[in-house]
Design a protein around this motif. Structure first.
Motif, PDB file in Angstrom:
ATOM      1  N   UNK A 153       0.846  -1.191   0.000  1.00  0.00           N
ATOM      2  CA  UNK A 153       0.000   0.000   0.000  1.00  0.00           C
ATOM      3  C   UNK A 153       0.886   1.248   0.000  1.00  0.00           C
ATOM      4  N   UNK A 154       1.496   1.567  -1.141  1.00  0.00           N
ATOM      5  CA  UNK A 154       2.458   2.676  -1.160  1.00  0.00           C
ATOM      6  C   UNK A 154       1.842   4.019  -0.773  1.00  0.00           C
ATOM      7  N   UNK A 155       0.599   4.267  -1.214  1.00  0.00           N
ATOM      8  CA  UNK A 155      -0.015   5.531  -0.814  1.00  0.00           C
ATOM      9  C   UNK A 155      -0.280   5.564   0.687  1.00  0.00           C
ATOM     10  N   UNK A 156      -0.713   4.440   1.232  1.00  0.00           N
ATOM     11  CA  UNK A 156      -0.901   4.366   2.670  1.00  0.00           C
ATOM     12  C   UNK A 156       0.402   4.575   3.422  1.00  0.00           C
ATOM     13  N   UNK A 157       1.495   4.078   2.867  1.00  0.00           N
ATOM     14  CA  UNK A 157       2.810   4.280   3.470  1.00  0.00           C
ATOM     15  C   UNK A 157       3.157   5.763   3.523  1.00  0.00           C
ATOM     16  N   UNK A 158       3.004   6.470   2.391  1.00  0.00           N
ATOM     17  CA  UNK A 158       3.321   7.893   2.346  1.00  0.00           C
ATOM     18  C   UNK A 158       2.403   8.667   3.290  1.00  0.00           C
ATOM     19  N   UNK A 159       1.130   8.310   3.303  1.00  0.00           N
ATOM     20  CA  UNK A 159       0.188   8.998   4.195  1.00  0.00           C
ATOM     21  C   UNK A 159       0.575   8.802   5.657  1.00  0.00           C
ATOM     22  N   UNK A 160       1.023   7.600   6.011  1.00  0.00           N
ATOM     23  CA  UNK A 160       1.423   7.329   7.390  1.00  0.00           C
ATOM     24  C   UNK A 160       2.663   8.132   7.759  1.00  0.00           C
ATOM     25  N   UNK A 161       3.614   8.218   6.842  1.00  0.00           N
ATOM     26  CA  UNK A 161       4.807   9.034   7.083  1.00  0.00           C
ATOM     27  C   UNK A 161       4.400  10.475   7.355  1.00  0.00           C
ATOM     28  N   UNK A 162       3.471  10.983   6.563  1.00  0.00           N
ATOM     29  CA  UNK A 162       3.000  12.352   6.768  1.00  0.00           C
ATOM     30  C   UNK A 162       2.276  12.500   8.099  1.00  0.00           C
ATOM     31  N   UNK A 163       1.504  11.489   8.469  1.00  0.00           N
ATOM     32  CA  UNK A 163       0.789  11.547   9.750  1.00  0.00           C
ATOM     33  C   UNK A 163       1.753  11.572  10.928  1.00  0.00           C
ATOM     34  N   UNK A 164       2.944  11.035  10.722  1.00  0.00           N
ATOM     35  CA  UNK A 164       3.985  11.058  11.750  1.00  0.00           C
ATOM     36  C   UNK A 164       4.832  12.332  11.666  1.00  0.00           C
ATOM     37  N   UNK A 165       4.386  13.314  10.872  1.00  0.00           N
ATOM     38  CA  UNK A 165       5.059  14.609  10.712  1.00  0.00           C
ATOM     39  C   UNK A 165       6.452  14.448  10.110  1.00  0.00           C
ATOM     40  N   UNK A 166       6.561  13.555   9.147  1.00  0.00           N
ATOM     41  CA  UNK A 166       7.811  13.364   8.424  1.00  0.00           C
ATOM     42  C   UNK A 166       7.516  13.415   6.925  1.00  0.00           C
ATOM     43  N   UNK A 167       8.574  13.296   6.122  1.00  0.00           N
ATOM     44  CA  UNK A 167       8.450  13.376   4.667  1.00  0.00           C
ATOM     45  C   UNK A 167       9.262  12.250   4.045  1.00  0.00           C
ATOM     46  N   UNK A 168       8.917  11.917   2.808  1.00  0.00           N
ATOM     47  CA  UNK A 168       9.566  10.787   2.148  1.00  0.00           C
ATOM     48  C   UNK A 168       9.971  11.150   0.732  1.00  0.00           C
ATOM     49  N   UNK A 169      11.181  10.720   0.346  1.00  0.00           N
ATOM     50  CA  UNK A 169      11.577  10.772  -1.056  1.00  0.00           C
ATOM     51  C   UNK A 169      11.952   9.362  -1.488  1.00  0.00           C
ATOM     52  N   UNK A 170      12.127   9.166  -2.803  1.00  0.00           N
ATOM     53  CA  UNK A 170      12.287   7.814  -3.332  1.00  0.00           C
ATOM     54  C   UNK A 170      13.328   7.799  -4.437  1.00  0.00           C
ATOM     55  N   UNK A 171      14.042   6.687  -4.532  1.00  0.00           N
ATOM     56  CA  UNK A 171      15.102   6.528  -5.520  1.00  0.00           C
ATOM     57  C   UNK A 171      14.521   6.236  -6.907  1.00  0.00           C
ATOM     58  N   UNK A 172      14.970   7.011  -7.887  1.00  0.00           N
ATOM     59  CA  UNK A 172      14.601   6.809  -9.292  1.00  0.00           C
ATOM     60  C   UNK A 172      15.871   6.949 -10.121  1.00  0.00           C
TER      61      UNK A 172
END
Length: 797
Positions: free
Chosen positions: A309-328
């Motif tokens: 659930x990648x969107x759920x993962x990003x949403x959870x990171x945001x709910x924890x007051x953090x941010x995420x970037x990803x390797x491309x």
């Protein structure tokens, strides 16, 4: 119409007809002067009074060139034309170019006739060659520098040199080395060599030379900084583009490793930091979120079942007051949808890249349509999830085989050989421009392993590549970073602890020897533009080093907390990078050009205007008999590190408040949790309260430290912290001025406003001495409280 001048040079014997007729022609233009000799055509074009282009082609050749780097159009202002002896001159208000009408040699001077730099008389060479069957040249231009002149810049290289006089280096993009052909002189001028092929730079007794593998012309720009290092950087940014503002959260602490193997693992890391009360703002997902089959390499899709659930993962990171970037990456496996579409449209190279299989190929970033297609996949598969930024890995791109036929590949702009060094510029351009077109509500942030001239305009943060975990490599990161900054590229960081620990530290985080290296590297990272733990083979999270109360944990937590206290200072300086072409990591010659002891001093630097930083780059407390044996720790005797305090200022020890005069070397005690750190007298330093993430305590009072001993000032910058509304004027500044003699601090009236701005706020002003305002500081330190409502306020201390 331009005025045409014809110079006819003749040798005449008395009473006889002329015996030699060699015609040279020059033509005044709206931007400068064009000269044709018997072998070369020279165009001198003023882009501004301080920026001059020199463009040379063999006589009879007239190929047009569209620069990939330059964004400025010529606007010379008023020019004056004349002669200096047998030389032609064209001058602006600040800069004069002199041309030899016989040889085409160009020399530069200030408006007062002081020499800047000159080409050698025979310094230009066009060597004919063919490139993919087309006629072209190898191009070389040599300059004559003055004795004692120091030269910096050229990008990031792992050779340990700050001053490149007497050295040579190859300007060719690869992991660990970043080619930026910008030379920065201690005389306050710069040269930008506008060529995109592999280039050999050499400084020796024969001159200072750029020798490029391919080019139809010799093309460079003189940047007259009017004697100032900051002026050189400002001219470079004016020519090639300004650096946009990152989101404020990027200044917090980042956790990463190679790699988080599941969605659950990544989220548990963020949750663990929150439960421990250790600040964190960024988490990075490295490769194989698409799966472990290289045929699906870089699909841009979450095909790995461990990420359900990648969107759920990003949403959870945001709910924890953090941010995420990803390797491309710029390369794709042959079973990915993006590969198939790129291949169908003939937008892939066929050279060998990493991972080393013919099934993975690099896309043609020089093709605008390929960049469009690349973004379309990033947008629908990743950005739409709410991802906060990009880790564009291997943007050299990374060729795995030295004999690979990569140079023979055809790009949209000719052979790959011709344009290879500009690949990182073009691939980051595609992502930056497309995200800007997609939304203005989220600022672009790109972490990338390579860079080229002009790339600062693409919101990129460069890191130093897959460096080895060793003390020698740590020491070399400093001049590498400083030269990249002197080349005009402002944002840099490195993997805390080094990427590859296996060679030196096979037992990784369990080895006290690695813990010491990591701890010192992290102290250095706290004073770089991005504080990011990353590497392979061993975990890097703070709790892997032990529990709170152990030396490795406590030191790391100390510097993470310090980083968050510095947020108002850092964000304001980041605004200065955007607004005033500023430089965050400052080699000491930038601020102390009259001090000869700093000309080649690459072991320390200024971090913004206030801090003098001297990282510890040698082991002091852990010894090992063998790399396969755990190190032995001995803290019974406190070691020391020599620090040179530059002349022309007084310096205050950040940890003790003790003030010392400049122009001397001091021996500073360096217990494992102390980085030698000094503050320039006269500094006004804004500090935030301790917090777990950026923005957690925006309404709390700011501590304003004043370091007496000289006059000084600082401008506090604030805005919405994300979005591009600042480009429309939605921001506010408060200028704070310290009068040392009167012992007065003045808060000027606030300039500007933005939605959500605090109309009134509290400042706690601390006058630093050996008892007050030292180290991380105490909230109960004696302070004068100031209620500020936006109007000019002066207090006496």
């Amino acid at each position: 119409m331009p005025q045409r001048l014809s110079l006819l040079l003749t040798t005449v014997s008395l009473g006889l007809l002329p015996t030699v007729t060699l015609a040279q022609q020059s033509q005044q233009t709206s931007t400068g002067l064009t000269l044709t000799t018997d072998s070369v055509t020279v165009d001198v074009q003023f882009y501004s009074p301080d920026i001059v282009r020199v463009f040379k082609q063999p006589k009879g050749h007239s190929k047009n060139k569209q620069s990939l780097v330059v964004v400025l159009a010529p606007a010379p202002g008023k020019l004056r034309y004349g002669k200096q002896g047998n030389l032609l001159t064209v001058s602006s208000a600040t800069t004069q170019a002199r041309l030899n009408p016989q040889t085409g040699q160009v020399s530069f001077f200030t408006s007062k006739g002081q020499p800047l730099v000159s080409e050698l008389a025979a310094g230009l060479r066009f060597t004919p060659k063919t490139d993919l069957g087309e006629p072209t040249y190898q191009v070389r231009q040599t300059f004559r520098l003055t004795p004692g002149e120091a030269i910096y810049g050229l990008g990031q290289h792992q050779d340990g040199w700050l001053n490149y006089r007497g050295h040579k280096t190859r300007l060719r993009q690869q992991n660990l080395d970043i080619a930026v052909p910008v030379l920065h002189s201690s005389k306050g001028y710069g040269l930008f060599w506008d060529n995109y092929s592999s280039t050999q730079f050499t400084d020796d007794d024969k001159g200072t030379t750029f020798d490029s593998e391919v080019g139809d012309c010799a093309d460079y720009y003189l940047l007259n900084g009017q004697g100032s290092a900051d002026g050189v950087v400002a001219r470079y940014r004016t020519l090639t583009g300004q650096a946009p503002l990152f989101p404020r959260w990027t200044l917090g602490f980042w956790q990463s490793k190679e790699r988080y193997k599941s969605q659950q693992e990544l989220l548990e890391v963020v949750e663990k930091y929150r439960s421990l009360g250790v600040p964190l703002d960024g988490i990075v997902q490295d490769w194989q979120y698409w799966g472990e089959d290289n045929d699906y390499w870089n699909s841009t899709e979450f095909g790995n079942p461990r990420f359900p659930d990648p969107k759920g993962m990003v949403d959870k990171v945001h709910a924890l007051h953090a941010h995420q970037i990803i390797s491309v990456w710029p390369s794709f496996g042959n079973k990915t949808k993006v590969f198939q579409e790129l291949k169908q449209r003939n937008m892939l190279y066929d050279f060998i890249t990493w991972p080393p299989t013919h099934h993975v190929q690099v896309y043609d970033a020089f093709n605008p349509a390929a960049r469009d297609l690349y973004w379309s996949y990033l947008n629908k598969n990743i950005f739409a999830l709410g991802m906060d930024g990009w880790w564009l890995d291997a943007t050299e791109p990374d060729q795995i085989h030295p004999l690979s036929s990569d140079d023979e590949n055809q790009t949209a702009l000719g052979s790959f050989r011709r344009v290879r060094n500009a690949f990182p510029l073009l691939t980051t351009t595609g992502v930056y421009q497309h995200q800007r077109q997609t939304t203005t509500d989220k600022r672009v942030f790109i972490l990338t392993r390579s860079a080229f001239a002009g790339q600062q305009r693409n919101a990129t943060m460069t890191w130093s590549g897959d460096v080895q975990s060793s003390w020698d490599v740590l020491a070399k990161q400093l001049p590498a970073a400083l030269n990249l900054s002197l080349a005009g590229v402002p944002y840099w960081n490195s993997d805390i602890g080094g990427f590859f620990p296996n060679g030196q530290y096979p037992k990784g985080v369990k080895d006290p020897a690695f813990q010491e290296l990591f701890t010192r590297w992290q102290q250095f990272a706290a004073f770089t533009p991005m504080m990011r733990a990353h590497g392979e083979a061993t975990p890097r999270e703070i709790y892997q080093f032990g529990e709170r109360g152990t030396w490795a944990f406590d030191s790391q937590e100390k510097y993470i907390n310090l980083r968050y206290r510095l947020l108002p200072y850092l964000y304001s300086i980041m605004w200065g990078v955007t607004h005033a072409a500023g430089t965050l990591m400052r080699a000491l010659p930038m601020d102390f050009p009259q001090d000869p002891k700093v000309a080649d001093l690459g072991s320390e630097y200024l971090f913004g205007p206030a801090f003098l930083v001297r990282p510890v780059t040698e082991s002091q407390y852990v010894t090992r008999a063998d790399k396969n044996v755990l190190g032995t720790t001995d803290f019974t005797k406190t070691k020391t590190t020599d620090v040179y305090l530059p002349a022309g200022a007084s310096w205050v020890d950040f940890w003790t408040g003790r003030r010392q005069t400049g122009g001397q070397t001091v021996s500073r005690e360096t217990p494992i949790d102390v980085l030698p750190l000094y503050v320039r007298a006269g500094s006004v330093l804004p500090l935030a309260p301790r917090q777990q993430y950026t923005g957690e305590k925006d309404g709390a009072p700011l501590e304003i430290r004043v370091y007496p001993g000289a006059n000084g000032e600082f401008t506090l910058y604030e805005d919405e912290n994300d979005t591009y509304n600042y480009e429309k004027g939605a921001y506010a500044t408060i200028r704070m001025r310290w009068d040392d003699k009167a012992r007065q601090l003045t808060f000027d009236s606030r300039a500007g406003s933005f939605p959500g701005m605090q109309a009134a706020r509290t400042f706690r002003v601390v006058l630093v001495d050996e008892q007050h305002g030292t180290g991380l500081g105490q909230d109960d330190a004696p302070a004068k409280e100031v209620k500020y409502a936006g109007q000019k306020t002066t207090i006496k201390l």
